[in-house]
Scaffold this motif. Structure first.
Motif, mmCIF file in Angstrom:
data_model
loop_
_atom_site.group_PDB
_atom_site.id
_atom_site.type_symbol
_atom_site.label_atom_id
_atom_site.label_comp_id
_atom_site.label_asym_id
_atom_site.label_seq_id
_atom_site.Cartn_x
_atom_site.Cartn_y
_atom_site.Cartn_z
ATOM 1 N N ASN A 14 0.829 -1.200 0.000
ATOM 2 C CA ASN A 14 0.000 0.000 0.000
ATOM 3 C C ASN A 14 0.870 1.259 0.000
ATOM 4 O O ASN A 14 0.581 2.231 -0.715
ATOM 5 N N LYS A 15 1.939 1.221 0.753
ATOM 6 C CA LYS A 15 2.850 2.369 0.828
ATOM 7 C C LYS A 15 3.503 2.627 -0.535
ATOM 8 O O LYS A 15 3.610 3.769 -0.970
ATOM 9 N N SER A 17 2.347 1.733 -3.516
ATOM 10 C CA SER A 17 1.357 2.206 -4.495
ATOM 11 C C SER A 17 1.008 3.677 -4.259
ATOM 12 O O SER A 17 0.832 4.439 -5.215
ATOM 13 N N ARG A 18 0.908 4.083 -2.997
ATOM 14 C CA ARG A 18 0.620 5.493 -2.703
ATOM 15 C C ARG A 18 1.769 6.397 -3.131
ATOM 16 O O ARG A 18 1.549 7.501 -3.633
ATOM 17 N N GLU A 21 1.539 6.717 -6.907
ATOM 18 C CA GLU A 21 0.467 7.647 -7.276
ATOM 19 C C GLU A 21 0.874 9.090 -7.026
ATOM 20 O O GLU A 21 0.562 9.975 -7.829
ATOM 21 N N ALA A 22 1.596 9.333 -5.950
ATOM 22 C CA ALA A 22 2.039 10.695 -5.650
ATOM 23 C C ALA A 22 3.026 11.188 -6.706
ATOM 24 O O ALA A 22 2.958 12.350 -7.137
#
Length: 128
Positions: A14-15, A17-18, A21-22
């Motif tokens: 999750n980290k 992927s975030r 995205e950023a």
């Protein structure tokens, strides 16, 4: 113990992927002046135009890289490609086909200079 490892793995995924995205959002905001979150929630017609714009920007970036231009940035190129992949539909459908067809139609409409004929056609080359 395995439950804890699964949670750690899910957290790390999750980290990552975030963070990805950023990076994509920042690259699009700087290079294209539009927001990725708004583009993802846009109507199909607007989204298709954004995809076309991204394809053209990636093409320009690729040309800069091939010509070894000083302003070429590999990270920007990667971020634009990742953003384009996230904007394209997961299932190949009308939007992806329409974008590609429109891009091909535009490239056909462009007028290009005809290539000059080669001088060696019909002539024999000198033997050494």
């Amino acid at each position: 113990m395995s439950g804890l490892r699964q949670e750690i793995a899910a957290f790390m995924e999750n980290k990552q992927s975030r963070a990805s995205e950023a990076r994509q959002m920042a690259a699009l905001q700087i290079a294209c002046h539009f927001d990725l979150a708004e583009a993802l929630n846009a109507e199909p017609g607007v989204r298709a135009r954004i995809v076309l714009r991204l394809e053209r920007m990636i093409e320009r970036e690729r040309q800069r890289g091939m010509r070894k231009h000083w302003s070429y940035d590999l990270n920007r190129h990667i971020a634009l490609k990742q953003a384009l992949d996230s904007l394209r539909p997961a299932v190949p459908g009308v939007a992806a086909t329409k974008c590609t067809a429109e891009r091909i139609r535009r490239s056909i409409k462009r007028k290009r200079r005809p290539q000059a004929p080669l001088k060696t056609i019909g002539e024999r080359l000198p033997q050494l």
